[in-house]
Scaffold this motif. Sequence first.
Motif: not given
Length: 500
Positions: A448-462
């Motif tokens: 219930n708390n998905p995070c985004e993973v960018g092409p460079d591997g950076a993780v973002t959670s909002v």
Amino acid sequence: MTASLVAASPAQAILGGTESPHAYSFMGSFQPSYPAPPRPDGHGCGVEVLAPRWVLTASHCAGRNPTNAKTGVPEGWKVRVGSLDTTSGGEVAEVDHYYRLATNRDEGGFWGRDMALMHLRTSVKAMPVRIASTTPADNSPVRIMGWGMTCDDYQDPACFPRRLREADTVVQPTSACPSASSGELCIGSSDGSVTASNYDSGGPALVRENGQWAVAGVVSGPDESGKTLYTDVTRHADWINGIISGTHVPPDDRIPNVEGAANLGNCVGSVVSAPASRPQDPALLLTNGHCVEGQRPAPGAALVDQPADRQAPITDRHGYPKTTVRAVRLVYATMTGTDIALYRLDQTYAQLKAAGVKVFRLTSTPVRAGDPLTMAYTGDRLNCTAEAVVPHLREGGYQEDDSIRYATGDDCAPQHGMSGSALLAPDGTTVVGLHNTHNDAGEQCTDNNPCEVGPDGAVTSVRGRGYGQQVHMLAACLTAGSKLDLSHQGCTLTTATRRR
């Protein structure tokens, strides 16, 4: 009480009450066929006759219309008035309109305003009850009545009385009910031995005026003290009289067209056809992979050709059931790469068309950033925009690719229970994606708390961000007869070993 037409919750029994020795002409039982109360006699709430074609109840009793409208036209609602028994006697009339004083969306608040009027299609001969002239003073005697639960076991039919029960008690100071809001009466014995119960919602608190009964309040919900909170009807006499007299009648709410959404209980689905689908083929129902019953598909795998036995009512344009279908086979489910599940139904596309059921089309084109989307929930249509297509989305050990992030805004705020809702193209018929998750608490990559993973591997959670999943790859995997072919040209879905 508040939960009378909602979820089952612990309820105090009607203590200190007895079966009524005689019927009250104005007292009635509200019995909606949808949503049907989970008790054998169909009773949902109490009502009081105020005029030949008008009854009073609680707002939350009329609030289980599918779209949570404040004012509108119901389907399958009826009242039985003037009888001791919920299943026989008295008069039965259909409800053809409802007017709620407040909803839980109102800025003015809901508590103290939990009251509704329902208009009857035909007049009843019952002698109406008057509205009390003033708020009853503390320690005033009142009579309460209803068909509420007499014990706490929702599986035991004996807990749901068919015979009307009543009790004499008093109005307590509002300080005796810690949960009381302005406009509420605190009613019941000081020790909680005499009180209302679940399924007494909308029932009256009666006072004597000039030798006759008058209604001073209607059951709204329980108080933590064990007593009951009633909406003070006398405060809203002008609102009631304005509607009954026809001088101040609120307009109907604009009801969104929610046609075609399938209610799966904890999730939503939709009937979809692929380019290869034929009228004689068994219809297919699409939802999320995480919405399957039983064990979910494991990370990196899929469930293919599994047994299923699952019923789903499909909505008409106003959210009431158009028909109910049964899923007889889980064709495919995965939570890897995307989050989708596909069921084969017990009816063909031709049969559903003949029944007037909305059938959506599967897209073969991916969603792109900037695309307008409509989220097709059973009780609403949310206007969303694809703010971005996220390379990777991770949640609880799963990863989906090319996920759809919604632009934030008041018109697109998905909640729990909306999983599986179709994301529609502007034509309102083409399914281009499925809503599947949103970030609850701002955590990274947990359930219930998905995070985004960018092409460079950076993780973002909002916190608050909502996401949907692509479905364009599914159409290429479906062949005539509603069959799945994972080796078909263009099919890129995650594969798994077939198990029967």
